[in-house]
Motif scaffolding. Structure first.
Motif, PDB file in Angstrom:
ATOM      1  N   LYS A 101     -71.817 -81.875  36.499  1.00 23.91           N
ATOM      2  CA  LYS A 101     -71.677 -81.148  35.502  1.00 23.91           C
ATOM      3  C   LYS A 101     -70.170 -80.683  35.414  1.00 23.91           C
ATOM      4  O   LYS A 101     -69.358 -80.768  34.513  1.00 23.91           O
ATOM      5  CB  LYS A 101     -72.422 -79.656  35.358  1.00 23.91           C
ATOM      6  CG  LYS A 101     -72.188 -79.069  34.247  1.00 23.91           C
ATOM      7  CD  LYS A 101     -73.214 -77.789  34.296  1.00 23.91           C
ATOM      8  CE  LYS A 101     -72.986 -76.894  33.040  1.00 23.91           C
ATOM      9  NZ  LYS A 101     -73.828 -75.831  32.941  1.00 23.91           N
ATOM     10  N   GLN A 102     -69.538 -80.242  36.482  1.00 22.39           N
ATOM     11  CA  GLN A 102     -68.122 -80.026  36.673  1.00 22.39           C
ATOM     12  C   GLN A 102     -67.355 -81.160  36.323  1.00 22.39           C
ATOM     13  O   GLN A 102     -66.395 -81.087  35.724  1.00 22.39           O
ATOM     14  CB  GLN A 102     -67.764 -79.443  37.981  1.00 22.39           C
ATOM     15  CG  GLN A 102     -66.606 -78.843  38.365  1.00 22.39           C
ATOM     16  CD  GLN A 102     -66.296 -78.350  39.625  1.00 22.39           C
ATOM     17  OE1 GLN A 102     -66.769 -78.881  40.702  1.00 22.39           O
ATOM     18  NE2 GLN A 102     -65.327 -77.294  39.538  1.00 22.39           N
ATOM     19  N   ILE A 103     -67.702 -82.190  37.129  1.00 28.93           N
ATOM     20  CA  ILE A 103     -66.571 -83.457  36.721  1.00 28.93           C
ATOM     21  C   ILE A 103     -66.759 -83.916  35.560  1.00 28.93           C
ATOM     22  O   ILE A 103     -65.921 -84.452  35.017  1.00 28.93           O
ATOM     23  CB  ILE A 103     -67.389 -84.562  37.722  1.00 28.93           C
ATOM     24  CG1 ILE A 103     -67.090 -84.434  39.228  1.00 28.93           C
ATOM     25  CG2 ILE A 103     -66.543 -86.081  37.524  1.00 28.93           C
ATOM     26  CD1 ILE A 103     -67.983 -85.379  40.340  1.00 28.93           C
ATOM     27  N   LEU A 109     -63.888 -84.278  32.866  1.00 27.06           N
ATOM     28  CA  LEU A 109     -63.522 -85.564  32.172  1.00 27.06           C
ATOM     29  C   LEU A 109     -63.332 -85.247  30.467  1.00 27.06           C
ATOM     30  O   LEU A 109     -62.494 -85.703  29.859  1.00 27.06           O
ATOM     31  CB  LEU A 109     -64.210 -86.505  32.298  1.00 27.06           C
ATOM     32  CG  LEU A 109     -64.371 -87.065  33.520  1.00 27.06           C
ATOM     33  CD1 LEU A 109     -65.647 -88.146  34.043  1.00 27.06           C
ATOM     34  CD2 LEU A 109     -63.200 -87.519  34.211  1.00 27.06           C
ATOM     35  N   ASP A 110     -64.190 -84.585  30.122  1.00 27.32           N
ATOM     36  CA  ASP A 110     -64.361 -84.162  28.741  1.00 27.32           C
ATOM     37  C   ASP A 110     -63.244 -83.425  28.349  1.00 27.32           C
ATOM     38  O   ASP A 110     -62.506 -83.932  27.050  1.00 27.32           O
ATOM     39  CB  ASP A 110     -65.627 -83.453  28.405  1.00 27.32           C
ATOM     40  CG  ASP A 110     -66.961 -84.162  28.186  1.00 27.32           C
ATOM     41  OD1 ASP A 110     -66.867 -85.505  28.150  1.00 27.32           O
ATOM     42  OD2 ASP A 110     -67.752 -83.644  28.233  1.00 27.32           O
ATOM     43  N   ALA A 169     -68.195 -92.620  37.274  1.00 24.57           N
ATOM     44  CA  ALA A 169     -67.806 -93.111  36.031  1.00 24.57           C
ATOM     45  C   ALA A 169     -68.929 -93.565  35.247  1.00 24.57           C
ATOM     46  O   ALA A 169     -69.212 -93.423  33.949  1.00 24.57           O
ATOM     47  CB  ALA A 169     -66.793 -94.274  35.978  1.00 24.57           C
ATOM     48  N   ARG A 170     -69.742 -94.434  35.994  1.00 30.13           N
ATOM     49  CA  ARG A 170     -70.966 -95.065  35.220  1.00 30.13           C
ATOM     50  C   ARG A 170     -71.816 -93.863  34.891  1.00 30.13           C
ATOM     51  O   ARG A 170     -72.543 -93.722  33.555  1.00 30.13           O
ATOM     52  CB  ARG A 170     -71.691 -96.092  35.901  1.00 30.13           C
ATOM     53  CG  ARG A 170     -73.025 -96.753  35.609  1.00 30.13           C
ATOM     54  CD  ARG A 170     -73.878 -97.442  36.231  1.00 30.13           C
ATOM     55  NE  ARG A 170     -75.047 -97.947  35.473  1.00 30.13           N
ATOM     56  CZ  ARG A 170     -74.949 -99.138  34.969  1.00 30.13           C
ATOM     57  NH1 ARG A 170     -73.913-100.303  35.337  1.00 30.13           N
ATOM     58  NH2 ARG A 170     -75.990 -99.782  34.412  1.00 30.13           N
ATOM     59  N   ALA A 171     -72.181 -92.806  35.690  1.00 24.84           N
ATOM     60  CA  ALA A 171     -72.930 -91.661  35.362  1.00 24.84           C
ATOM     61  C   ALA A 171     -72.484 -91.031  34.267  1.00 24.84           C
ATOM     62  O   ALA A 171     -73.118 -90.391  33.368  1.00 24.84           O
ATOM     63  CB  ALA A 171     -73.171 -90.753  36.236  1.00 24.84           C
ATOM     64  N   TYR A 172     -71.027 -90.934  34.078  1.00 31.62           N
ATOM     65  CA  TYR A 172     -70.468 -90.290  33.142  1.00 31.62           C
ATOM     66  C   TYR A 172     -70.675 -90.592  31.746  1.00 31.62           C
ATOM     67  O   TYR A 172     -71.109 -90.185  30.621  1.00 31.62           O
ATOM     68  CB  TYR A 172     -69.009 -89.940  33.289  1.00 31.62           C
ATOM     69  CG  TYR A 172     -68.181 -89.535  32.160  1.00 31.62           C
ATOM     70  CD1 TYR A 172     -68.265 -88.239  31.893  1.00 31.62           C
ATOM     71  CD2 TYR A 172     -67.302 -90.299  31.185  1.00 31.62           C
ATOM     72  CE1 TYR A 172     -67.734 -87.415  30.870  1.00 31.62           C
ATOM     73  CE2 TYR A 172     -66.418 -89.784  30.348  1.00 31.62           C
ATOM     74  CZ  TYR A 172     -66.906 -88.301  29.986  1.00 31.62           C
ATOM     75  OH  TYR A 172     -66.264 -87.858  28.616  1.00 31.62           O
TER      76      TYR A 172
END
Length: 213
Positions: A59-61, A65-66, A86-89
């Protein structure tokens, strides 16, 4: 068009792009500084993100990024575990994630990490903690709009030659683990897992990708 005009146009094209750099397991943004410094010479705006690699707070990462991406074209440059983050994002599918145009990974075990699997089977999860959630993901394809450029090494300096004799690897990640159906390009350098980060050849290749369509 003279050579100076052409170079200025290329710099302007790159400067319109943002880059987020994600490090790998047992690392921090500190080890990615040389790569960031070289990429910054192209005029790109860079976020060198540090996160707890053994205990990633998704959530924090994702929020970080957002916030950085907002609504600007952005490229993710990721080493190892960073590529799985990155994939999870992208799977989280936030509004800002739609502005990711390319994902460039260095030694990322997209199909799942053989070393992590063996550590997991031997009950060594304490060494991996929550990163195991990403490292054991058995992905087979790349279904995202963002293009994937997977960079791999084939200089086997590490545990992999001992664990899997006769295998092709960068010493940590098997060459086959870096390949996915649907990727835009797969590039192999004669480098080890960690030296992928520091190679001028790799940086030059990344810069070419930033300029490509």
């Amino acid at each position: 068009m003279n050579i100076h005009t052409e170079i200025n146009q290329q710099v302007n094209e790159v400067s319109d792009i943002q880059v987020i750099v994600l490090h790998g397991l047992y690392m921090s943004g500190f080890v990615m500084k040389p790569l960031c410094h070289r990429l910054a010479k192209s005029g790109v705006n860079i976020l060198n993100l540090t996160y707890k690699s053994r205990d990633p707070d998704s959530k924090q990462i994702f929020n970080q990024l957002d916030d950085f991406i907002a609504d600007k074209p952005t490229v993710l440059v990721c080493h190892s575990l960073g590529g799985l983050i990155a994939r999870a994002y992208l799977e989280n599918n936030s509004e800002s994630s739609q502005f990711i145009t390319k994902v460039i990974t260095l030694g990322t075990p997209h199909k799942g990490s053989s070393i992590a699997k063996q550590m997991h089977e031997k009950g060594l999860d304490k060494l991996l903690k929550n990163s195991v959630e990403y490292l054991l993901s058995p992905n087979n394809d790349w279904p995202f709009k963002a293009k994937l450029y997977s960079i791999a090494g084939d200089l086997p300096l590490g545990l992999m030659p001992i664990l899997e004799r006769g295998s092709e690897s960068d010493g940590t990640v098997l060459l086959d683990e870096t390949k996915l159906m649907g990727m835009a390009e797969h590039k192999v350098f004669h480098l080890s897992h960690t030296s992928l980060i520091y190679s001028r050849q790799v940086v030059s290749y990344i810069q070419d990708i930033l300029l490509s369509e």
